[in-house]
Scaffold this motif. Structure first.
Motif, PDB file in Angstrom:
ATOM      1  N   HIS A  16      -5.624  -7.532  14.019  1.00 47.54           N
ATOM      2  CA  HIS A  16      -6.768  -8.225  14.596  1.00 47.54           C
ATOM      3  C   HIS A  16      -6.502  -8.447  16.081  1.00 47.54           C
ATOM      4  N   THR A  17      -7.296  -7.800  16.905  1.00 47.33           N
ATOM      5  CA  THR A  17      -7.078  -7.891  18.345  1.00 47.33           C
ATOM      6  C   THR A  17      -7.785  -9.082  18.968  1.00 47.33           C
ATOM      7  N   GLY A  18      -8.646  -9.756  18.191  1.00 51.68           N
ATOM      8  CA  GLY A  18      -9.370 -10.900  18.718  1.00 51.68           C
ATOM      9  C   GLY A  18      -8.610 -12.199  18.548  1.00 51.68           C
ATOM     10  N   LEU A  19      -9.307 -13.291  18.795  1.00 51.03           N
ATOM     11  CA  LEU A  19      -8.697 -14.614  18.709  1.00 51.03           C
ATOM     12  C   LEU A  19      -8.464 -15.016  17.254  1.00 51.03           C
ATOM     13  N   ILE A  20      -7.338 -15.688  17.015  1.00 51.87           N
ATOM     14  CA  ILE A  20      -6.984 -16.158  15.674  1.00 51.87           C
ATOM     15  C   ILE A  20      -6.903 -17.680  15.688  1.00 51.87           C
ATOM     16  N   ALA A  21      -7.585 -18.321  14.749  1.00 55.10           N
ATOM     17  CA  ALA A  21      -7.537 -19.777  14.623  1.00 55.10           C
ATOM     18  C   ALA A  21      -6.714 -20.159  13.404  1.00 55.10           C
ATOM     19  N   GLY A  22      -5.801 -21.083  13.571  1.00 53.89           N
ATOM     20  CA  GLY A  22      -5.055 -21.644  12.453  1.00 53.89           C
ATOM     21  C   GLY A  22      -5.668 -22.969  12.038  1.00 53.89           C
ATOM     22  N   VAL A  23      -5.704 -23.236  10.736  1.00 56.72           N
ATOM     23  CA  VAL A  23      -6.338 -24.449  10.214  1.00 56.72           C
ATOM     24  C   VAL A  23      -5.416 -25.132   9.210  1.00 56.72           C
ATOM     25  N   ASP A  24      -5.307 -26.444   9.303  1.00 61.15           N
ATOM     26  CA  ASP A  24      -4.531 -27.208   8.324  1.00 61.15           C
ATOM     27  C   ASP A  24      -5.145 -28.595   8.191  1.00 61.15           C
ATOM     28  N   GLU A  25      -4.720 -29.295   7.146  1.00 65.34           N
ATOM     29  CA  GLU A  25      -5.239 -30.635   6.865  1.00 65.34           C
ATOM     30  C   GLU A  25      -4.098 -31.612   6.661  1.00 65.34           C
ATOM     31  N   VAL A  26      -4.432 -32.881   6.776  1.00 69.77           N
ATOM     32  CA  VAL A  26      -3.506 -33.949   6.405  1.00 69.77           C
ATOM     33  C   VAL A  26      -4.328 -35.092   5.833  1.00 69.77           C
ATOM     34  N   GLY A  27      -3.769 -35.754   4.840  1.00 66.63           N
ATOM     35  CA  GLY A  27      -4.437 -36.936   4.317  1.00 66.63           C
ATOM     36  C   GLY A  27      -5.185 -36.732   3.025  1.00 66.63           C
ATOM     37  N   ARG A  28      -4.782 -35.764   2.208  1.00 68.49           N
ATOM     38  CA  ARG A  28      -5.441 -35.609   0.906  1.00 68.49           C
ATOM     39  C   ARG A  28      -4.946 -36.659  -0.079  1.00 68.49           C
ATOM     40  N   GLY A  29      -3.705 -37.100   0.072  1.00 68.17           N
ATOM     41  CA  GLY A  29      -3.118 -38.013  -0.899  1.00 68.17           C
ATOM     42  C   GLY A  29      -3.325 -39.493  -0.676  1.00 68.17           C
ATOM     43  N   PRO A  30      -3.564 -39.952   0.549  1.00 65.99           N
ATOM     44  CA  PRO A  30      -3.698 -41.392   0.782  1.00 65.99           C
ATOM     45  C   PRO A  30      -4.883 -42.009   0.050  1.00 65.99           C
ATOM     46  N   LEU A  31      -4.830 -43.327  -0.069  1.00 65.22           N
ATOM     47  CA  LEU A  31      -5.889 -44.075  -0.740  1.00 65.22           C
ATOM     48  C   LEU A  31      -6.950 -44.552   0.236  1.00 65.22           C
ATOM     49  N   VAL A  32      -6.699 -44.389   1.520  1.00 64.43           N
ATOM     50  CA  VAL A  32      -7.567 -44.977   2.538  1.00 64.43           C
ATOM     51  C   VAL A  32      -7.724 -44.020   3.717  1.00 64.43           C
ATOM     52  N   GLY A  33      -8.863 -44.087   4.366  1.00 64.41           N
ATOM     53  CA  GLY A  33      -9.086 -43.320   5.584  1.00 64.41           C
ATOM     54  C   GLY A  33      -9.634 -41.929   5.361  1.00 64.41           C
ATOM     55  N   ASP A  34      -9.933 -41.267   6.477  1.00 62.44           N
ATOM     56  CA  ASP A  34     -10.482 -39.910   6.446  1.00 62.44           C
ATOM     57  C   ASP A  34      -9.422 -38.893   6.040  1.00 62.44           C
ATOM     58  N   VAL A  35      -9.870 -37.772   5.485  1.00 61.42           N
ATOM     59  CA  VAL A  35      -9.025 -36.588   5.434  1.00 61.42           C
ATOM     60  C   VAL A  35      -9.279 -35.859   6.746  1.00 61.42           C
ATOM     61  N   VAL A  36      -8.200 -35.518   7.452  1.00 67.14           N
ATOM     62  CA  VAL A  36      -8.296 -34.988   8.809  1.00 67.14           C
ATOM     63  C   VAL A  36      -7.804 -33.544   8.837  1.00 67.14           C
ATOM     64  N   THR A  37      -8.563 -32.685   9.499  1.00 62.87           N
ATOM     65  CA  THR A  37      -8.179 -31.281   9.647  1.00 62.87           C
ATOM     66  C   THR A  37      -8.177 -30.920  11.124  1.00 62.87           C
ATOM     67  N   ALA A  38      -7.537 -29.805  11.431  1.00 67.22           N
ATOM     68  CA  ALA A  38      -7.561 -29.303  12.803  1.00 67.22           C
ATOM     69  C   ALA A  38      -7.626 -27.789  12.779  1.00 67.22           C
ATOM     70  N   ALA A  39      -8.297 -27.228  13.769  1.00 63.75           N
ATOM     71  CA  ALA A  39      -8.326 -25.790  14.001  1.00 63.75           C
ATOM     72  C   ALA A  39      -7.780 -25.550  15.407  1.00 63.75           C
ATOM     73  N   VAL A  40      -6.861 -24.595  15.544  1.00 66.58           N
ATOM     74  CA  VAL A  40      -6.214 -24.343  16.830  1.00 66.58           C
ATOM     75  C   VAL A  40      -6.196 -22.846  17.119  1.00 66.58           C
ATOM     76  N   ILE A  41      -6.612 -22.480  18.312  1.00 67.74           N
ATOM     77  CA  ILE A  41      -6.454 -21.114  18.812  1.00 67.74           C
ATOM     78  C   ILE A  41      -5.412 -21.169  19.921  1.00 67.74           C
ATOM     79  N   LEU A  42      -4.241 -20.612  19.663  1.00 69.19           N
ATOM     80  CA  LEU A  42      -3.174 -20.626  20.652  1.00 69.19           C
ATOM     81  C   LEU A  42      -3.368 -19.506  21.676  1.00 69.19           C
ATOM     82  N   ASP A  43      -2.776 -19.698  22.836  1.00 64.67           N
ATOM     83  CA  ASP A  43      -2.796 -18.683  23.883  1.00 64.67           C
ATOM     84  C   ASP A  43      -1.595 -17.766  23.681  1.00 64.67           C
ATOM     85  N   PRO A  44      -1.808 -16.478  23.327  1.00 66.07           N
ATOM     86  CA  PRO A  44      -0.668 -15.579  23.105  1.00 66.07           C
ATOM     87  C   PRO A  44       0.189 -15.390  24.344  1.00 66.07           C
TER      88      PRO A  44
END
Length: 209
Positions: A16-44
């Motif tokens: 893939h010669t185009g931009l690649i975004a990585g995605v992950d989450e945190v907070g599926r297990g807690p009892l309180v608060g949002d589940v938070v995710t992020a998407a990041v496109i790094l500069d090669p």
């Protein structure tokens, strides 16, 4: 749905010669608060040394990398799903929704989206359907997913620290909302408030009592 266990980011870039975004989450297990995710496109052209699964890094190292990612990434965006959405959709579907929001918020359109775990939602960016793959343990294998895990982790930890200031009797700064003995004791003494996930079994049982 394809799952890559051994391919590196360099291998994927070769296809893939185009931009690649990585995605992950945190907070599926807690009892309180949002589940938070992020998407990041790094500069090669500006690699960041030391990226890894956020859980394997010290807090000091995570914060240093967080600042470096924010400064050097081509684009990043945080997505989330609220406790009300988690209660309505369930945690899995809410997490998928939060991931979609993270990718939709990127200022650049990636050619490929790589998601940590064993499943990936359908992604869309400005009306364009995106190709995506899930990668088991990708947060320790793929730099852009590692970066996403760090952004999501530091973001949510800071939100728990802020919640700790508002509700110091619960100890959120220490357990980050996860179901620990100290957290259960605090709930038993002080009850639950609107940021709790009321569909989660421990919270639901307390409310029923």
């Amino acid at each position: 749905m394809a799952v890559f266990k051994t391919l590196t980011e360099a291998d994927l870039v070769s296809f893939h010669t185009g931009l690649i975004a990585g995605v992950d989450e945190v907070g599926r297990g807690p009892l309180v608060g949002d589940v938070v995710t992020a998407a990041v496109i790094l500069d090669p052209n500006r690699p960041i040394a030391g990226l890894n699964d956020s859980k394997k890094l010290t807090e000091k190292r995570r914060i240093a990398l967080f600042d470096e990612i924010c400064d050097q990434a081509l684009s990043f965006h945080v997505g989330r799903a609220s406790p009300a959405e988690i209660d309505e959709l369930n945690i899995l579907h809410a997490t998928m929704l939060a991931m979609q929001r993270a990718v939709a918020g990127l200022k650049l359109t990636p050619e490929l989206v790589l998601v940590d775990g064993n499943r990936s939602p359908a992604f869309d960016h400005q009306g364009k359907a995106l190709t995506s793959h899930s990668i088991v343990k990708g947060d320790g294998l793929i730099a852009s997913i590692s970066a996403a895990s760090i952004i999501a982790k530091v973001t949510r930890d800071r939100e728990m620290d802020a919640l700790d200031v508002a509700y110091p009797q619960y100890g959120f700064a220490k357990h980050k909302g996860y179901p620990t003995k100290a957290h259960f004791e605090a709930i038993a003494e002080h009850g639950v408030f609107d940021q709790y996930r009321k569909s989660f079994k421990p919270v639901k049982e307390i409310l029923e009592r």
